[in-house]
Structures are given as structure tokens and as C-alpha cells.
Design a protein around this motif. Structure first.
Motif, PDB file in Angstrom:
ATOM      1  N   VAL A  87       0.850  -1.186   0.000  1.00  0.00           N
ATOM      2  CA  VAL A  87       0.000   0.000   0.000  1.00  0.00           C
ATOM      3  C   VAL A  87       0.891   1.244   0.000  1.00  0.00           C
ATOM      4  N   ALA A  88       0.593   2.158  -0.917  1.00  0.00           N
ATOM      5  CA  ALA A  88       1.270   3.452  -0.976  1.00  0.00           C
ATOM      6  C   ALA A  88       0.264   4.497  -0.523  1.00  0.00           C
ATOM      7  N   VAL A  89       0.644   5.314   0.464  1.00  0.00           N
ATOM      8  CA  VAL A  89      -0.268   6.328   0.990  1.00  0.00           C
ATOM      9  C   VAL A  89       0.328   7.716   0.850  1.00  0.00           C
ATOM     10  N   TYR A  90      -0.578   8.687   0.715  1.00  0.00           N
ATOM     11  CA  TYR A  90      -0.141  10.077   0.711  1.00  0.00           C
ATOM     12  C   TYR A  90      -1.285  10.966   1.188  1.00  0.00           C
ATOM     13  N   CYS A  91      -0.912  12.157   1.644  1.00  0.00           N
ATOM     14  CA  CYS A  91      -1.870  13.196   2.019  1.00  0.00           C
ATOM     15  C   CYS A  91      -1.317  14.510   1.470  1.00  0.00           C
ATOM     16  N   ARG A  92      -1.708  15.619   2.034  1.00  0.00           N
ATOM     17  CA  ARG A  92      -1.244  16.914   1.534  1.00  0.00           C
ATOM     18  C   ARG A  92       0.243  17.138   1.809  1.00  0.00           C
ATOM     19  N   SER A  93       0.646  16.949   3.087  1.00  0.00           N
ATOM     20  CA  SER A  93       2.031  17.255   3.458  1.00  0.00           C
ATOM     21  C   SER A  93       2.794  16.087   4.080  1.00  0.00           C
ATOM     22  N   GLY A  94       2.126  14.987   4.345  1.00  0.00           N
ATOM     23  CA  GLY A  94       2.782  13.818   4.916  1.00  0.00           C
ATOM     24  C   GLY A  94       2.402  13.513   6.349  1.00  0.00           C
ATOM     25  N   VAL A  95       1.682  14.408   7.013  1.00  0.00           N
ATOM     26  CA  VAL A  95       1.328  14.200   8.419  1.00  0.00           C
ATOM     27  C   VAL A  95       0.217  13.165   8.564  1.00  0.00           C
ATOM     28  N   ARG A  96      -0.888  13.367   7.871  1.00  0.00           N
ATOM     29  CA  ARG A  96      -2.015  12.421   7.967  1.00  0.00           C
ATOM     30  C   ARG A  96      -1.651  11.056   7.391  1.00  0.00           C
ATOM     31  N   SER A  97      -0.833  11.058   6.343  1.00  0.00           N
ATOM     32  CA  SER A  97      -0.476   9.767   5.746  1.00  0.00           C
ATOM     33  C   SER A  97       0.413   8.950   6.679  1.00  0.00           C
ATOM     34  N   ARG A  98       1.211   9.601   7.509  1.00  0.00           N
ATOM     35  CA  ARG A  98       1.993   8.857   8.506  1.00  0.00           C
ATOM     36  C   ARG A  98       1.048   8.182   9.510  1.00  0.00           C
ATOM     37  N   LYS A  99       0.015   8.904   9.909  1.00  0.00           N
ATOM     38  CA  LYS A  99      -0.985   8.337  10.821  1.00  0.00           C
ATOM     39  C   LYS A  99      -1.657   7.133  10.155  1.00  0.00           C
ATOM     40  N   ALA A 100      -2.046   7.293   8.900  1.00  0.00           N
ATOM     41  CA  ALA A 100      -2.678   6.195   8.162  1.00  0.00           C
ATOM     42  C   ALA A 100      -1.704   5.040   7.973  1.00  0.00           C
ATOM     43  N   ALA A 101      -0.447   5.351   7.685  1.00  0.00           N
ATOM     44  CA  ALA A 101       0.564   4.305   7.480  1.00  0.00           C
ATOM     45  C   ALA A 101       0.728   3.452   8.735  1.00  0.00           C
ATOM     46  N   LYS A 136      -1.549   2.929  11.061  1.00  0.00           N
ATOM     47  CA  LYS A 136      -2.750   2.107  11.211  1.00  0.00           C
ATOM     48  C   LYS A 136      -2.725   0.928  10.239  1.00  0.00           C
ATOM     49  N   LEU A 137      -2.316   1.170   9.012  1.00  0.00           N
ATOM     50  CA  LEU A 137      -2.245   0.098   8.024  1.00  0.00           C
ATOM     51  C   LEU A 137      -1.181  -0.931   8.408  1.00  0.00           C
ATOM     52  N   ALA A 138      -0.034  -0.453   8.870  1.00  0.00           N
ATOM     53  CA  ALA A 138       1.035  -1.363   9.289  1.00  0.00           C
ATOM     54  C   ALA A 138       0.589  -2.219  10.470  1.00  0.00           C
ATOM     55  N   GLU A 139      -0.171  -1.622  11.380  1.00  0.00           N
ATOM     56  CA  GLU A 139      -0.710  -2.386  12.513  1.00  0.00           C
ATOM     57  C   GLU A 139      -1.592  -3.531  12.047  1.00  0.00           C
ATOM     58  N   LYS A 140      -2.237  -3.345  10.901  1.00  0.00           N
ATOM     59  CA  LYS A 140      -3.123  -4.372  10.336  1.00  0.00           C
ATOM     60  C   LYS A 140      -2.362  -5.373   9.474  1.00  0.00           C
ATOM     61  N   GLY A 141      -1.050  -5.220   9.403  1.00  0.00           N
ATOM     62  CA  GLY A 141      -0.227  -6.189   8.688  1.00  0.00           C
ATOM     63  C   GLY A 141       0.119  -5.822   7.253  1.00  0.00           C
ATOM     64  N   PHE A 142      -0.234  -4.611   6.819  1.00  0.00           N
ATOM     65  CA  PHE A 142       0.084  -4.191   5.463  1.00  0.00           C
ATOM     66  C   PHE A 142       1.547  -3.766   5.363  1.00  0.00           C
ATOM     67  N   ARG A 143       2.140  -3.956   4.183  1.00  0.00           N
ATOM     68  CA  ARG A 143       3.461  -3.409   3.868  1.00  0.00           C
ATOM     69  C   ARG A 143       3.172  -2.018   3.295  1.00  0.00           C
ATOM     70  N   VAL A 144       3.633  -0.960   3.985  1.00  0.00           N
ATOM     71  CA  VAL A 144       3.193   0.398   3.683  1.00  0.00           C
ATOM     72  C   VAL A 144       4.362   1.301   3.301  1.00  0.00           C
ATOM     73  N   TYR A 145       4.095   2.126   2.288  1.00  0.00           N
ATOM     74  CA  TYR A 145       5.047   3.123   1.809  1.00  0.00           C
ATOM     75  C   TYR A 145       4.348   4.476   1.826  1.00  0.00           C
ATOM     76  N   ASN A 146       5.006   5.467   2.385  1.00  0.00           N
ATOM     77  CA  ASN A 146       4.439   6.803   2.553  1.00  0.00           C
ATOM     78  C   ASN A 146       5.191   7.814   1.693  1.00  0.00           C
ATOM     79  N   LEU A 147       4.442   8.673   0.964  1.00  0.00           N
ATOM     80  CA  LEU A 147       5.063   9.773   0.234  1.00  0.00           C
ATOM     81  C   LEU A 147       5.492  10.813   1.271  1.00  0.00           C
ATOM     82  N   ASP A 148       6.787  10.918   1.482  1.00  0.00           N
ATOM     83  CA  ASP A 148       7.348  11.655   2.611  1.00  0.00           C
ATOM     84  C   ASP A 148       6.816  13.076   2.784  1.00  0.00           C
TER      85      ASP A 148
END
Length: 130
Positions: free
Chosen positions: A93-107, A109-121
């Protein structure tokens, strides 16, 4: 350092993708981790058609502009955890938001569920305008 080089080699062999070469994993205090990627590494990641691209901004932000093929799942939405159940946990899963703050929060949560997660910094603000 030798362990990092060995891990890098193993990831490169296992994934065969250049995005796995950037060892910028973020681990929260509860040992949940995801990888922050630069724009260029995120673009390389998206060349992999198995990657699930998630925009975690509000629907209004998404409608104002988003990365092509992104699915909008607002991290601030009450049903966020329910909505991510529609994702395939066997695919990255690749996640992004406007500046990277919300996507880190989402990342996290996704990682806690066992997903392999990549965040647009630095988020969508850093994405090249077309």
C-alpha cells in the motif's frame, strides 16, 4: 552496517524493485513500521501494478487534484478502519496526504493491520504538477 547491507540485498532480491533500496523505515514506539519515500522513489513504486495507491485526504481535497489511479480513503473519517478492510493485505500500500502528516498516521494504522506500507514523505505538495 553489515546487517543493513545484508538486509538491503535481501530486500532487493525478494522484491526486485528499486524502491526497496531506500532504507528509511519509520518505526513507532509500538514497533509498527512503514517506509517513507521521496517523490522519485514513490513514482518508481507506483510502476508496480500490484501497489494499492491510497489518498488519505478529505474527499474535497481529493476532488481538487490527486495522483492518477488513487483511491480516496479519508484517514479522519470515522469509518477509516472499516474502509481499509476493502484493501488486499497481500499487496503493498502506498499512501499520501497533503504534506505527509495524515499519511503517517494512516501508514501506522495500516502497518498495525499487517500491510506493507510506503508513505510519500512530503505529501502531495511535493508531487510534480502536470
Amino acid at each position: 552496517m553489515k546487517k543493513l547491507i545484508l538486509l538491503f540485498s535481501l530486500l532487493t532480491v525478494c522484491f526486485g524493485k528499486s524502491y526497496a533500496s531506500r532504507m528509511d523505515w519509520v518505526t513507532s514506539p509500538d514497533s509498527v513500521s512503514f517506509q517513507n519515500l521521496s517523490v522519485s522513489d514513490f513514482q518508481k513504486l507506483l510502476a508496480d501494478t500490484t501497489v494499492q495507491l491510497i489518498d488519505v485526504r478529505t474527499p474535497a481535497e481529493f476532488e481538487a487534484g490527486h495522483i492518477p489511479h488513487a483511491l480516496n480513503i479519508d484517514v479522519k473519517e470515522v469509518n477509516f478502519e472499516k474502509n481499509i478492510k476493502t484493501l488486499d493485505p497481500s499487496r503493498p500500500v502506498a499512501v499520501y496526504c497533503r504534506s505527509g502528516v495524515r499519511s503517517r498516521k494512516a501508514a501506522r494504522k495500516l502497518a498495525e493491520k499487517g500491510f506493507r506500507v510506503y508513505n510519500l514523505d512530503k505529501g502531495f505538495l511535493s508531487w510534480p504538477k502536470h
